[in-house]
Every structure is written in C-alpha cells, then in structure tokens.
Scaffold this motif. Structure first.
Motif, PDB file in Angstrom:
ATOM      1  N   HIS A 133       0.817  -1.210   0.000  1.00  0.00           N
ATOM      2  CA  HIS A 133       0.000   0.000   0.000  1.00  0.00           C
ATOM      3  C   HIS A 133       0.863   1.278   0.000  1.00  0.00           C
ATOM      4  O   HIS A 133       0.782   2.102   0.904  1.00  0.00           O
ATOM      5  CB  HIS A 133      -0.941   0.012   1.208  1.00  0.00           C
ATOM      6  CG  HIS A 133      -2.123   0.925   1.026  1.00  0.00           C
ATOM      7  ND1 HIS A 133      -2.232   2.132   1.688  1.00  0.00           N
ATOM      8  CD2 HIS A 133      -3.240   0.811   0.257  1.00  0.00           C
ATOM      9  CE1 HIS A 133      -3.368   2.720   1.338  1.00  0.00           C
ATOM     10  NE2 HIS A 133      -3.998   1.938   0.468  1.00  0.00           N
ATOM     11  N   CYS A 180       0.781   4.365  -0.888  1.00  0.00           N
ATOM     12  CA  CYS A 180      -0.150   5.389  -1.355  1.00  0.00           C
ATOM     13  C   CYS A 180       0.115   6.750  -0.735  1.00  0.00           C
ATOM     14  O   CYS A 180      -0.813   7.550  -0.506  1.00  0.00           O
ATOM     15  CB  CYS A 180      -1.583   4.948  -1.093  1.00  0.00           C
ATOM     16  SG  CYS A 180      -2.053   3.496  -2.069  1.00  0.00           S
ATOM     17  N   SER A 181       1.362   7.025  -0.442  1.00  0.00           N
ATOM     18  CA  SER A 181       1.790   8.349  -0.001  1.00  0.00           C
ATOM     19  C   SER A 181       3.073   8.681  -0.745  1.00  0.00           C
ATOM     20  O   SER A 181       3.800   7.775  -1.176  1.00  0.00           O
ATOM     21  CB  SER A 181       2.044   8.376   1.511  1.00  0.00           C
ATOM     22  OG  SER A 181       3.191   7.619   1.829  1.00  0.00           O
ATOM     23  N   GLY A 234      -1.201  -2.358  -4.200  1.00  0.00           N
ATOM     24  CA  GLY A 234      -2.159  -1.377  -3.710  1.00  0.00           C
ATOM     25  C   GLY A 234      -3.106  -0.931  -4.808  1.00  0.00           C
ATOM     26  O   GLY A 234      -3.044  -1.435  -5.944  1.00  0.00           O
ATOM     27  N   LYS A 280      -4.852   5.063  -7.337  1.00  0.00           N
ATOM     28  CA  LYS A 280      -4.373   5.913  -6.243  1.00  0.00           C
ATOM     29  C   LYS A 280      -2.856   6.035  -6.270  1.00  0.00           C
ATOM     30  O   LYS A 280      -2.303   7.124  -6.077  1.00  0.00           O
ATOM     31  CB  LYS A 280      -4.845   5.353  -4.904  1.00  0.00           C
ATOM     32  CG  LYS A 280      -4.603   6.281  -3.731  1.00  0.00           C
ATOM     33  CD  LYS A 280      -5.293   5.754  -2.471  1.00  0.00           C
ATOM     34  CE  LYS A 280      -5.127   6.741  -1.328  1.00  0.00           C
ATOM     35  NZ  LYS A 280      -5.805   6.259  -0.106  1.00  0.00           N
ATOM     36  N   ILE A 281      -2.179   4.931  -6.520  1.00  0.00           N
ATOM     37  CA  ILE A 281      -0.713   4.954  -6.587  1.00  0.00           C
ATOM     38  C   ILE A 281      -0.251   5.880  -7.704  1.00  0.00           C
ATOM     39  O   ILE A 281       0.651   6.708  -7.525  1.00  0.00           O
ATOM     40  CB  ILE A 281      -0.161   3.522  -6.800  1.00  0.00           C
ATOM     41  CG1 ILE A 281      -0.388   2.675  -5.540  1.00  0.00           C
ATOM     42  CG2 ILE A 281       1.331   3.565  -7.148  1.00  0.00           C
ATOM     43  CD1 ILE A 281      -0.049   1.203  -5.726  1.00  0.00           C
ATOM     44  N   VAL A 332      -0.857   9.577  -6.788  1.00  0.00           N
ATOM     45  CA  VAL A 332       0.132  10.060  -5.816  1.00  0.00           C
ATOM     46  C   VAL A 332       1.461  10.322  -6.504  1.00  0.00           C
ATOM     47  O   VAL A 332       2.122  11.342  -6.264  1.00  0.00           O
ATOM     48  CB  VAL A 332       0.297   9.042  -4.669  1.00  0.00           C
ATOM     49  CG1 VAL A 332       1.508   9.390  -3.802  1.00  0.00           C
ATOM     50  CG2 VAL A 332      -0.960   8.993  -3.812  1.00  0.00           C
ATOM     51  N   SER A 389      -6.165  -0.936   1.447  1.00  0.00           N
ATOM     52  CA  SER A 389      -4.996  -1.300   2.238  1.00  0.00           C
ATOM     53  C   SER A 389      -5.100  -2.697   2.838  1.00  0.00           C
ATOM     54  O   SER A 389      -4.106  -3.445   2.878  1.00  0.00           O
ATOM     55  CB  SER A 389      -4.768  -0.271   3.340  1.00  0.00           C
ATOM     56  OG  SER A 389      -5.891  -0.204   4.209  1.00  0.00           O
TER      57      SER A 389
END
Length: 476
Positions: free
Chosen positions: A191, A193-194, A216, A220-221, A224, A243
């Motif tokens: 995950h 994802c940041s 993940g 979203k990935i 980011v 997640s």
C-alpha cells in the motif's frame, strides 16, 4: 597555598611580545598531532569535503595513496602561533604567503615555528618566517607572515572552549555493502499510497537493494506519483482495492515465493502485521514475530540492537525467548559469531518485586541450557552497566556481557520505544527497523526516516532473506 594556585593560573595565561620587546631572530613554536577527527572537524567547519581528505577509497588512487590533511589545517597552526605566542594577543594579521612542501597524513606530528625576520618601526610592522615541519624534520609548509605587533603588554586567560564530539555514523557500512553485492531482492511494497512510501521504494531500488512490487490501488498509486512528480517507470503494480487487501495480497505473494520480503507502505503497522500473523497466512512460524532497531549510535563503538520497541507490548518469558533468538539470528547473519545479549532491568540484582529481573535471570539460565542458542546472555543488567565497562567495574559486576552488549533486550515495548527514541533524538543515533520471526523479513520505516536509515533497513532485510534462502529451513 594561594601563591601556588596563583602561579598555576599564571602558567596558563596568554602573554604577548610587544613591538618594542621583539628582536630579530626571536622565535616560538607549538606542536600538534593531526588525527582523523581533526581532519573531519576541519571539513565540517570549512565545508571542504574533497574526498582526498575524507575518503580512503578515493585517496588510495590519488597522488599520495592515502588520506591527507587539508593544507589550510596546517596553515591554521601558523595563525594559532601568531595569535597566542609570537607576537601573541593583540597581533593583527595582515598578510601571509604559503608554500605546501609535503603532504600531512593522520598521525603526523607537526611543529610550527615563527621567527622574527624584520621590524619596521612605522605602524609596528613585523615580518616573520613561518615554517611547519613533520616528525622527520621535513618542511611541510613554509612562508612569510606580515603582522602589526601589539603596542602594549597583554596577559589574558584563554577562553574556555566548548567540548566537541564528532558523531561518526559508519556502523552500517559493512552490511550495506554486503547487501549491495547481492542481486536486488523482490519485495512487496504494501500500500504505497503516499509520496513518502513511493519515494522510499524508488530510492532503495535505485540503490540496487530491492526490486519493488507495488501492491495497492493502482489509480491511487499513479495519482500520488503524478502529484509528487515521481516516475513509476520500471515498477510493476499489483492492483488491489484497499490497504487491507494489499496486506493480504502481499502475504499471498510471499507464501507463493513471488516476493522474498515485505515493506510497509502507508498503511498502519497493525494492519500489515495482522495479515502476517493471521492463522491462515502461511507466513507464521513457531517463532513469535518481533521488532528490532539496528542502531548506529555515535557514542558506541559497534552496531547496537534494541528489541522489541514496536510489536510486543507486554511480552511473557516465552515471548522474550523468541524476541531474543530473533535478534541473535540477525546478528549471526551479519557475521557476529556469538552476540552478547544484555537483558535490561532497572537494577542488576534479582528482585521478586520486579518481574523484569526475574525474567532476565530466567533468560540467562535458558541460554546456558540451550533454550537460546548462538549467544551469550546475561541479566538483569541496568542500561549503564550493559553498555559501559567502567560503570560495570565500579559496581563490581563480573559478566561476559556487561559493558559491551550487542543486543539490548528490553522489558516491554514502552521501555524499548523510549530507549530507542532517546538514543535517536538525544544521542544522534540512526535506527533501521525490521520485523523478524516470520518466513520473510518485513521492513518497517517511518516518514521521518532518513535515506540512510531506509537503505540500512532494506539491506538488513536483503541479508536475512539471502541467509534464509541459503539455509532453506523454517524458523523453529
């Protein structure tokens, strides 16, 4: 007695030679031995990080074949002599020419001498021959200084200098290099994802340590990465919805042998480890999982393991046995044949009112009976006696571990977490985090970790996985 005390103080005073007192041919000297800390400190202060002065590998192929001190370190000795001895306090430095004759290496003894060459009454100008020689009597620096000599006699107590300690962070170098010599380790980044998690994955890939598989939500990935300006070129994404699914899928990949390690992304630690220890995960072993901080503490002469500071809140005696064995196995993997384990408590004696001392004594006996293998274990030991020989000797503690521990086994998570963070924030330590005891190593890093710490954590996981593949047997 007061006279003797006054004389002792006066012997340390800085005194000058006025223009009128100076005579042609008069000289003064001071001597210094240059060591590696001098060179490193000069680099810090000056910003001169030329690898010829700091990097042994670079210097080995350079002109002199070894590290040399900065030329201006030697030049600074001239300034020190002029300002403190001849002419001394009150001197104004106007001009200096320098010729560097020979290199200065760590361990050389350098003597700087200033000799009055000429006095010019107008404006109290004095010319001095300045010369630095090594222990062989060879000139390493020559030149002429021009100063304005002081007009009045001065006797001045030297300023008390601050204590300076260099923090050398080199405890990770050997095992990081070992890891770099191995092929990149296929690792599930769970995950990511940041921006921090994605950047960490890219950094360890670029260091040649890991071959990341991003597990993940794909959209979203990618979002980011785009927002953070990070390229995903060359990275594979294993798409899942969220997640929790990422943790479950990463475990499946590890059980199937498609990845050899897991690395925490932006999900919570409990979520990841919950999937690892789930009864049906396939990653569980007979060993309890535990966390280690592999610490580079500048004030300690070797790597130091603190365990457990993140997973086991109130470990039982059996849990502590596993926690200890996990840490021992890690150090054996790093090449330490018989790690020294200090089981920490607040005191060094067994006290029935303090359960941590009872556990420490039991663990010591368990190691002696073969229930913990590959290490020398002793406890209870207070922190000071575990890491400082003099403290242990002062208390009369006779122990194969005291003062030189490789592993600090803490009583509980709170003690471990506080100890580790005190070492990080007060002691300037680096702390690489890893979870052990599962069938694959699990890398735990935080957003505040430096690149160096992320590299060290990845390197540890890589070495553990490599040893696991070589031995080809589960943990017991």
């Amino acid at each position: 007695m007061s006279c003797k005390g006054e004389a002792a103080v006066n012997d340390t005073m800085l005194r000058n030679r006025t223009f009128d007192e100076l005579t042609v041919g008069e000289s003064a000297s001071l001597t210094r031995v240059v060591n590696r800390d001098d060179i490193d400190l000069f680099a810090v202060v000056s910003g001169d990080v030329n690898p010829a002065h700091l990097d042994t590998r670079f210097a080995a192929s350079d002109l002199f074949g070894h590290i040399v001190a900065h030329g201006m370190w030697t030049g600074a000795l001239v300034s020190a002599l002029l300002g403190t001895k001849l002419p001394g306090p009150g001197t104004i430095y106007l001009d200096q020419d320098l010729s560097f004759r020979k290199p200065v290496a760590p361990g050389d003894t350098i003597t700087v001498t200033a000799t009055v060459l000429e006095k010019r009454a107008e404006k109290r100008i004095v010319l001095l021959d300045t010369r630095c020689t090594n222990q062989k009597g060879e000139d390493v620096l020559t030149g002429t200084a021009t100063v304005i000599a002081p007009e009045a006699s001065i006797s001045w107590a030297p300023t008390r200098l601050p204590d300076v300690t260099l923090r050398h962070h080199d405890r990770y170098e050997s095992f990081v290099q070992q890891a770099r010599d191995l092929p990149p380790l296929r690792t599930a980044i769970v995950h990511p994802c940041s921006p921090e998690a994605l950047k960490a994955a890219i950094e360890v890939r670029d260091e040649g340590l890991l071959d990341p598989l991003l597990v993940g939500p794909e959209a979203k990935i990618r979002a980011v990465a785009a927002a953070a300006g990070l390229s995903l070129d060359g990275l594979t994404i294993e798409p899942v919805e969220h997640s929790h699914a990422a943790a479950a899928r990463a475990v499946e990949l590890a059980v199937a042998g498609k990845v050899a390690a897991l690395m925490k992304g932006s999900l919570h630690t409990d979520e990841l480890l919950g999937a690892v220890v789930h009864p049906n995960s396939g990653l569980r072993t007979e060993r309890r999982i535990s966390h280690v901080y592999a610490m580079d503490v500048p004030a300690y002469g070797k790597p130091l393991i603190v365990t457990d500071a993140a997973i086991n809140i109130q470990p039982t005696l059996e849990h502590k046995r596993d926690i200890c064995q996990n840490a021992v196995d890690l150090l054996v993997t790093l090449g330490i044949a018989e790690p020294l384990v200090a089981v920490l408590a607040a005191v060094e004696t067994v006290n029935a009112a303090m359960p941590s001392t009872l556990d420490a004594a039991a663990l010591t006996v368990m190691a002696a009976r073969g229930q913990i293998v590959g290490a020398r274990v002793d406890g209870p030991l207070a922190f000071d006696n575990a890491i400082n020989l003099e403290a242990a000797r002062t208390k009369g503690i006779v122990s194969p571990v005291a003062g030189q521990a490789d592993i600090l086994l803490v009583p509980d998570l709170e003690a471990g977490n506080m100890l580790a963070k005190q070492l990080i924030y007060f002691g300037g330590a680096d702390a690489a985090g890893l979870v052990l005891g599962a069938r694959v190593p699990i890398i735990l890093t935080s957003r505040s970790d430096s690149l160096k710490v992320r590299i060290a954590s990845a390197a540890l996981a890589k070495l553990v996985a490599a040893r696991r593949a070589l031995v080809k047997r589960p943990l017991r």
